[in-house]
Write a protein that holds these residues in place. Structure first.
Motif, mmCIF file in Angstrom:
data_model
loop_
_atom_site.group_PDB
_atom_site.id
_atom_site.type_symbol
_atom_site.label_atom_id
_atom_site.label_comp_id
_atom_site.label_asym_id
_atom_site.label_seq_id
_atom_site.Cartn_x
_atom_site.Cartn_y
_atom_site.Cartn_z
ATOM 1 N N TYR A 285 0.876 -1.186 0.000
ATOM 2 C CA TYR A 285 0.000 0.000 0.000
ATOM 3 C C TYR A 285 0.902 1.222 0.000
ATOM 4 N N ARG B 205 3.957 -5.674 -4.502
ATOM 5 C CA ARG B 205 3.847 -7.136 -4.598
ATOM 6 C C ARG B 205 3.351 -7.580 -5.970
ATOM 7 N N ALA B 206 2.375 -6.876 -6.495
ATOM 8 C CA ALA B 206 1.768 -7.187 -7.784
ATOM 9 C C ALA B 206 1.312 -5.870 -8.389
ATOM 10 N N GLY B 207 0.849 -5.908 -9.643
ATOM 11 C CA GLY B 207 0.308 -4.704 -10.242
ATOM 12 C C GLY B 207 -0.782 -4.146 -9.344
ATOM 13 N N PRO B 208 -0.673 -2.890 -8.912
ATOM 14 C CA PRO B 208 -1.607 -2.375 -7.904
ATOM 15 C C PRO B 208 -2.917 -1.869 -8.487
ATOM 16 N N SER B 209 -3.967 -1.926 -7.683
ATOM 17 C CA SER B 209 -5.170 -1.163 -7.945
ATOM 18 C C SER B 209 -4.866 0.287 -7.588
ATOM 19 N N VAL B 210 -5.587 1.206 -8.239
ATOM 20 C CA VAL B 210 -5.322 2.630 -8.019
ATOM 21 C C VAL B 210 -6.632 3.329 -7.686
ATOM 22 N N SER B 211 -6.552 4.261 -6.748
ATOM 23 C CA SER B 211 -7.726 5.027 -6.370
ATOM 24 C C SER B 211 -7.327 6.483 -6.171
ATOM 25 N N GLN C 180 0.304 -2.085 -16.144
ATOM 26 C CA GLN C 180 0.724 -2.175 -14.742
ATOM 27 C C GLN C 180 1.817 -3.208 -14.539
ATOM 28 N N ILE D 25 -3.826 6.525 -4.392
ATOM 29 C CA ILE D 25 -3.565 5.393 -3.505
ATOM 30 C C ILE D 25 -3.331 4.163 -4.379
ATOM 31 N N GLU E 56 -2.633 0.000 -4.203
ATOM 32 C CA GLU E 56 -2.865 -1.104 -3.256
ATOM 33 C C GLU E 56 -2.618 -2.448 -3.916
ATOM 34 N N GLU F 299 -2.457 -5.407 -1.668
ATOM 35 C CA GLU F 299 -2.564 -6.305 -0.515
ATOM 36 C C GLU F 299 -2.969 -7.706 -0.977
#
Lengths: 363, 59
Positions: free
Chosen positions: A263, A291-297, A330, A358, A360, A362
């Motif tokens: 995060y 850790r991996a391709g992140p989600s974005v907000s 990503q 942001i 993430e 996780e």
């Protein structure tokens, strides 16, 4: 003098087993990092990540509503400055059979190969932690291997109401079920707070076994039975071996960066091209690989700073960000992002001020 | 709980990500990465019989 002949004592105390050698498998065990905010500002009745210490996920089903936060209530004289606090805001005095509530840290398989799980040399491990609650009684800590659907669980007792107590639990190694050596979820460390009859109707799985729901949390008290209930946790350390060493305090920046693998907030330094009246395509470099391709907000805040920011076109203006239309390409180190704004000056180079986004990844 | 999922397209009209909105209002742009937990949630949501919105990528 050759290095091999330097007496051990000559290296100083930090060369002993009590120094920093990353023996603690838990991330943010001292609860010092809280990127989502210290909280609390809202309550939850389901599972997910919320305010309070990073990396700790609430897994909640039909156990009332709760708040998580980062508290300054800590065991005296132990070196901790923060704890994880859970506060019941809506009680569940009578639990449904399927009800359950745990605080969980999910772990990648590639972080756990030293356990030698699934081999004849499987290592025993020891969990130590400080805990406090007004609700005394039996509690369960469970280790769940999601790669192989296996588990082990042990109990501890909170003896004195609203008093910090240190607990130490040793788990046998598991000679069955090799953990995947990858970035996916392999092990969950689960601190139970409540469990319905479906999770308590068997015999507690004090040795590794195939996952059996009835054996997961036998004896667990119901911390959700009153809105007066609170539960605190800090100093969580999980290490190889049959005894607990002193808590391994990492430098704040090192702990922070470890949490940013899962995060992070960002925006500062991203640059791109304003190609439409409300669109800018930008190139994001992550602060540390994730850790991996992140989600974005988008945070929703236009205040330039750690939690908000704006689009800046040099010599022209600052523009309020309204959202993200898409991302692409990503990787664990960056991505393309298409940012929408309240307006901009097209065909110009644009940048981000502040940290309005942001990311993430996780487990 | 997921409220909606929509396919999103990049400036070249290529399908590049999902927009995931929870009933709480929380919104995430989710990469096409099987190790991403939101992506995994979307797969489970679809397996439960829900449908992803696809408005195409044209201007």
């Amino acid at each position: 003098m050759a290095l091999s002949t330097i007496p051990f004592s000559g290296l100083g105390a930090d060369a002993s087993n009590q120094g920093v050698n990353f023996r603690n498998i838990i991330i943010n065990g001292d609860m010092s990092i809280a990127q989502r905010g210290a909280g609390p500002s809202g309550s939850f009745g389901g599972s997910g990540y919320s305010e309070g210490p990073d990396r700790w996920r609430h897994s909640l089903n039909s156990c009332g509503n709760w708040q998580t936060s980062q508290s300054t209530d800590v065991p005296s004289g132990q070196g901790f400055a923060s704890s994880l606090k859970l506060d019941c805001t809506s009680a569940a005095a009578s639990l449904a059979a399927t009800a359950e509530f745990q605080m969980v840290q999910r772990m990648e398989g590639q972080m756990l190969q030293q356990l030698k799980k699934g081999t004849s040399n499987a290592e025993s491990t020891t969990m130590s932690f400080w805990v406090k609650s007004n609700k005394t009684g039996t509690y369960i800590v469970r280790i769940s291997d999601s790669d192989n659907s296996r588990h082990i669980a042990k109990s501890y007792t909170i003896n004195s109401s609203s008093t910090w107590e240190k607990k130490t639990i040793t788990f046998d190694g598991d000679t069955s079920g090799v953990l995947d050596n990858d970035n996916a979820r392999s092990i969950d460390i689960m601190f139970f707070l409540a469990a319905g009859s479906n999770l308590q109707s068997g015999t507690l799985a004090t040795s590794w076994e195939a996952n059996t729901i009835a054996n997961q949390a036998v004896g667990q008290v119901n911390v959700a039975d009153s809105t007066s209930n609170e539960w605190y946790l800090t100093g969580v350390q999980w290490e190889v071996g049959t005894s607990a060493s002193d808590f391994e305090f990492l430098p704040y920046d090192v702990n922070y960066q470890r949490c940013q693998r899962y995060y992070q907030r960002g925006g500062n330094g991203w640059t791109g091209w304003a190609y439409g009246s409300n669109n800018t395509e930008m190139y994001c470099n992550l602060i540390t690989p994730m850790r991996a391709g992140p989600s974005v907000s988008y945070s929703g805040s236009s205040t330039d700073g750690e939690n908000g920011g704006r689009m800046h076109i040099a010599g022209v203006a600052n523009y309020t960000i309204t959202g993200i239309s898409d991302t692409g390409s990503q990787t664990t180190t960056g991505f393309l992002i298409n940012v929408t704004t309240g307006g901009n000056d097209t065909q110009k180079t644009a940048g981000i001020k502040g940290c309005p986004f942001i990311m993430e990844s996780e487990l | 709980m997921i409220q909606s999922v929509e396919k999103k397209y990049n400036t070249l009209n290529e399908f590049s990500c999902y927009e995931l909105i929870y009933t709480s209002g929380e919104k995430w742009i989710v990469p096409l990465d099987e190790e991403n937990r939101h992506y995994q949630e979307i797969l489970e949501w679809v397996a439960e019989g829900n449908t992803i919105t696809d408005n195409g990528g044209g201007e």
